[in-house]
Motif scaffolding. Sequence first.
Motif, PDB file in Angstrom:
ATOM      1  N   GLY A 251      17.896-103.076   4.816  1.00 57.92           N
ATOM      2  CA  GLY A 251      18.054-102.112   5.903  1.00 57.92           C
ATOM      3  C   GLY A 251      17.197-100.890   5.643  1.00 57.92           C
ATOM      4  N   VAL A 252      16.621-100.317   6.704  1.00 58.11           N
ATOM      5  CA  VAL A 252      15.726 -99.163   6.572  1.00 58.11           C
ATOM      6  C   VAL A 252      15.980 -98.199   7.725  1.00 58.11           C
ATOM      7  CG1 VAL A 252      13.358 -98.420   6.121  1.00 58.11           C
ATOM      8  CG2 VAL A 252      13.997-100.793   5.709  1.00 58.11           C
ATOM      9  N   THR A 253      15.918 -96.906   7.446  1.00 63.63           N
ATOM     10  CA  THR A 253      16.076 -95.914   8.512  1.00 63.63           C
ATOM     11  C   THR A 253      14.764 -95.774   9.298  1.00 63.63           C
ATOM     12  OG1 THR A 253      15.597 -94.205   6.857  1.00 63.63           O
ATOM     13  CG2 THR A 253      17.894 -94.576   7.422  1.00 63.63           C
ATOM     14  N   PRO A 254      14.843 -95.375  10.581  1.00 60.20           N
ATOM     15  CA  PRO A 254      13.653 -95.323  11.448  1.00 60.20           C
ATOM     16  C   PRO A 254      12.542 -94.409  10.951  1.00 60.20           C
ATOM     17  CG  PRO A 254      15.642 -95.250  12.772  1.00 60.20           C
ATOM     18  CD  PRO A 254      16.086 -95.112  11.349  1.00 60.20           C
TER      19      PRO A 254
ATOM     20  N   ILE B  28      14.245-107.578   7.700  1.00 60.11           N
ATOM     21  CA  ILE B  28      14.387-106.136   7.880  1.00 60.11           C
ATOM     22  C   ILE B  28      15.328-105.806   9.031  1.00 60.11           C
ATOM     23  CG2 ILE B  28      13.169-103.978   8.402  1.00 60.11           C
ATOM     24  CD1 ILE B  28      12.498-105.082   5.667  1.00 60.11           C
ATOM     25  N   GLN B  29      16.228-104.856   8.796  1.00 59.56           N
ATOM     26  CA  GLN B  29      17.086-104.315   9.856  1.00 59.56           C
ATOM     27  C   GLN B  29      16.894-102.804   9.898  1.00 59.56           C
ATOM     28  OE1 GLN B  29      21.343-105.342   9.906  1.00 59.56           O
ATOM     29  NE2 GLN B  29      21.819-103.242  10.469  1.00 59.56           N
ATOM     30  N   GLU B  30      16.401-102.287  11.003  1.00 61.18           N
ATOM     31  CA  GLU B  30      16.221-100.843  11.149  1.00 61.18           C
ATOM     32  C   GLU B  30      17.445-100.253  11.844  1.00 61.18           C
ATOM     33  OE1 GLU B  30      12.364 -98.434  12.239  1.00 61.18           O
ATOM     34  OE2 GLU B  30      13.422 -98.951  14.094  1.00 61.18           O
ATOM     35  N   ASN B  31      18.015 -99.206  11.237  1.00 59.79           N
ATOM     36  CA  ASN B  31      19.201 -98.602  11.821  1.00 59.79           C
ATOM     37  C   ASN B  31      19.412 -97.224  11.200  1.00 59.79           C
ATOM     38  OD1 ASN B  31      21.651 -98.402  13.340  1.00 59.79           O
ATOM     39  ND2 ASN B  31      21.920-100.624  13.125  1.00 59.79           N
ATOM     40  N   LEU B  32      20.412 -96.522  11.694  1.00 61.46           N
ATOM     41  CA  LEU B  32      20.755 -95.218  11.149  1.00 61.46           C
ATOM     42  C   LEU B  32      21.473 -95.372   9.816  1.00 61.46           C
ATOM     43  CD1 LEU B  32      21.972 -93.495  14.419  1.00 61.46           C
ATOM     44  CD2 LEU B  32      19.703 -93.411  13.375  1.00 61.46           C
ATOM     45  N   ARG B  33      21.420 -94.310   9.022  1.00 61.01           N
ATOM     46  CA  ARG B  33      21.912 -94.375   7.645  1.00 61.01           C
ATOM     47  C   ARG B  33      23.357 -94.846   7.536  1.00 61.01           C
ATOM     48  NH1 ARG B  33      23.025 -88.820   4.947  1.00 61.01           N
ATOM     49  NH2 ARG B  33      24.677 -89.039   6.488  1.00 61.01           N
ATOM     50  N   ARG B  34      24.259 -94.257   8.327  1.00 61.52           N
ATOM     51  CA  ARG B  34      25.667 -94.602   8.187  1.00 61.52           C
ATOM     52  C   ARG B  34      25.920 -96.064   8.472  1.00 61.52           C
ATOM     53  NH1 ARG B  34      29.064 -94.333   5.053  1.00 61.52           N
ATOM     54  NH2 ARG B  34      28.404 -92.171   4.807  1.00 61.52           N
TER      55      ARG B  34
END
Length: 298
Positions: free
Chosen positions: A96-99, A124-130
């Motif tokens: 997972g990675v932040t934008p 890869i999954q892009e998303n917000l930190r929480r």
Amino acid sequence: MELHQLKYFLAVAEEGNFTRAAEKCFVSQPSLSAQIIKLEGELGQKLFNRLGRKAELTQAGRFLESRARTILMEVENAQRQIKESAEEITGVVKVGVTPSVTPYLIPPALSICRERYPKLQIHIQENLRRRLIDEVVQGHLEVAISSYTGDTPIIDAEPLLQEALVLAVSAKHPLASQKEAISINDFKDEPLVLLGESATLGDKVFDFFDRMKIEPKVVALCSQVRSLKELVNLGIGVAILPEMAIDETQPFNIVYRSLVSARMSRLLFALTHARRYLSPGARVFIDLVREVAYDRGK
């Protein structure tokens, strides 16, 4: 039934005391007791007779003791075997990675990964930190690349990169011609374009303004760095971005200026589950991201 519950159970069996077992496991006594009670509830049997400060195994406890040792030994053996036989890196690693990180570190890391480890797949999954941290905790992601506030005890955070934040302004903006580093007082009254409040970078900017007791004049919240740059390019507002976002090849007429405050920086981490075995493929990818980050900083 979880492995850490079995470890806590065996510690109590060996020590005959909940407090000493908690010290041995480096957890609080209430946390350890709660996990033992949870395990007893799942099994439908008492595992210990509590005799004052002394804890003795029940018949069910004695039965579980030998099984628990076997289970934990097999897990340890499997981990060692995987580590020792990982001459060829294969498999699937979910990351997972932040934008605000994805466009700058992940494509080059994936490119190197394909060249060096052709049998390793990175999803890869892009998303917000929480959301990413929740996915790591639940076991859906093996690694998340993000900043971190240390608010989740079962998350291990391995530092990857510390970088400065910069002010982005339209080339036509008066601050574009200022050569000295810019302070918050220089743009405190400017309309501000931010990555959304739930984004890590947005949180940091809001916190910085709050520390300075200044109310930011936010005119737009964006979820993507490119959208933010489009608005800055149009002169809608100024923005605070990570240094890695400075990309002269993009079709934007934007000028980036250094900020005076040392607080305006961010630290990126590789976030993993503290109790989950980190696969060789995940370790390889973390190292590749660090390598790319180091090369960008040269």
